[in-house]
Design a protein around this motif. Sequence first.
Motif, PDB file in Angstrom:
ATOM      1  N   GLY A  70      -3.574  -7.037   9.644  1.00  0.00           N
ATOM      2  CA  GLY A  70      -3.480  -5.590   9.821  1.00  0.00           C
ATOM      3  C   GLY A  70      -3.395  -4.866   8.487  1.00  0.00           C
ATOM      4  N   LEU A  71      -2.608  -5.402   7.568  1.00  0.00           N
ATOM      5  CA  LEU A  71      -2.507  -4.806   6.233  1.00  0.00           C
ATOM      6  C   LEU A  71      -3.816  -4.954   5.454  1.00  0.00           C
ATOM      7  N   GLU A 111      -8.550   1.849   2.784  1.00  0.00           N
ATOM      8  CA  GLU A 111      -7.515   2.732   2.231  1.00  0.00           C
ATOM      9  C   GLU A 111      -8.089   4.050   1.717  1.00  0.00           C
ATOM     10  N   ASP A 112      -9.160   3.988   0.930  1.00  0.00           N
ATOM     11  CA  ASP A 112      -9.733   5.207   0.350  1.00  0.00           C
ATOM     12  C   ASP A 112     -10.210   6.181   1.428  1.00  0.00           C
ATOM     13  N   LEU A 114       0.842  -1.199   0.000  1.00  0.00           N
ATOM     14  CA  LEU A 114       0.000   0.000   0.000  1.00  0.00           C
ATOM     15  C   LEU A 114       0.883   1.258   0.000  1.00  0.00           C
ATOM     16  N   PRO A 115       1.596   1.502  -1.108  1.00  0.00           N
ATOM     17  CA  PRO A 115       2.568   2.614  -1.122  1.00  0.00           C
ATOM     18  C   PRO A 115       1.953   3.989  -0.887  1.00  0.00           C
ATOM     19  N   LYS A 116       0.776   4.243  -1.452  1.00  0.00           N
ATOM     20  CA  LYS A 116       0.129   5.552  -1.276  1.00  0.00           C
ATOM     21  C   LYS A 116      -0.226   5.800   0.192  1.00  0.00           C
ATOM     22  N   PHE A 159       0.658   8.008   5.710  1.00  0.00           N
ATOM     23  CA  PHE A 159       0.937   7.828   7.132  1.00  0.00           C
ATOM     24  C   PHE A 159       2.270   8.481   7.500  1.00  0.00           C
ATOM     25  N   LYS A 160       3.266   8.322   6.626  1.00  0.00           N
ATOM     26  CA  LYS A 160       4.581   8.910   6.883  1.00  0.00           C
ATOM     27  C   LYS A 160       4.510  10.434   6.955  1.00  0.00           C
TER      28      LYS A 160
END
Length: 452
Positions: A377-378, A385-386, A323-325, A330-331
Amino acid sequence: RNFFAKRTKELKPAVQSAPGWKLFGKVPPRENLPKDSKIIQQEYEARTGRMYKPPPSSARRKNIEFEPLSTTALILEDRPANLPAKSVEEALRHRQEYDEMVAEAKKREIKEAHKRKKIMRERFKQEENIASAMVIWVNEILPNWEGMRATRRVRELWWQGLPPSVRGKVWSLAVGNELNITPELYEIFLSRAKERWKSFSETSSENDIEGVSVADREASLELIKLDISRTFPSLYIFQKGGPYHDLLHSVLGAYTCYRPDVGYVQGMSFIAAVLILNLEEADAFIAFANLLNKPCQLAFFRVDHSMMLKYFAAFEVFFEENLPKLFLHFKSYSLTPDIYLIDWIFTLYSKSLPLDLACRVWDVFCRDGEEFLFRTGLGILRLYEDILLQMDFIHIAQFLTKLPEDITSEKLFSCIAAIQMQNSNKKWAQVFASLMKDNKEGDKNHSPALKS
């Protein structure tokens, strides 16, 4: 003095008309009878010169299959006696409006009926699948456990969810009993726990026992009492007076005696409660002790910060891969995995997910081990995600701390299945092992012996 008596005599008996009503008490009955609607119509026609043609019989309210509730049908009623009757155009318009309302109500009713039928069909299908799977588990798999547990057929059947009747047995076999705990050993530690509860007030002056202070042990006992009342509160079976309250208290108390180095940690009650719902008391304790002895659970429950950071780092490797986006989002807020993962891992999702769904997660966790906890969790992050991409730090933390209650097993497991636990041809175990190796090498490079 005779005022009320005279009034009573003067009143005429109400034989023709019923008394009306007002806010406080009854109003006197009307002496003039209400006119029939036909008479009122004739008087109105004579006065206005208009003739009312009733709508065709096919449009009249009779034998209607669906009658809306509440005041919907009042639109077809005649006006009160003191008002002019409806005109033909108005009556037809009201008829049309009423028919439209009935049609919409019918559509909603049909749609809801189809939805109910679909749910029932799915439920029947699920029950049939569970029944057929149970036969396979009981007659084929469990008698030949060691030989069949790793086969592709069993693993696929396992992924679909274990039948409730064999779930506890399969969990026990999958978790194992490396600690070699027997029911007799459980009884010994349970009796010790009961003695401790009895002499709870008398041991305050004792010295440290088994490396654990009395204050720490008393804190564990108090925390157990407090946590049990907060365990699955909606079920009302673990709270004081409930059928499983004493059972849960016994398992947790015995564990604090068995592992005084770990003691009781908040969240353990949920794990023990799920096991109690699926296993007998002694078997639940054996599974509980062995489950908490696994490396991941031991690291979290002993609050081993170094090990916990390794697990979080491994999780982030696969987070960025899948989930790169969302990972970059989050980062950007400096939102680290510990904010949401700790609660999920501590309770093995039994607090965060609906109980039936949590049990399905446990099914595959018993099959795949700790890797599946982080894969789940992922899967949750992928499912939402959206929504999460539109949130800021505070709202993300709140959302992941309390997940929506309408989450379904089909949606979640489809998202979990889409998560690939492989990074640069390395699987979870290899990634985690490399992180542990890097940590050891870093410790060597920074050791005082090498510096000197």
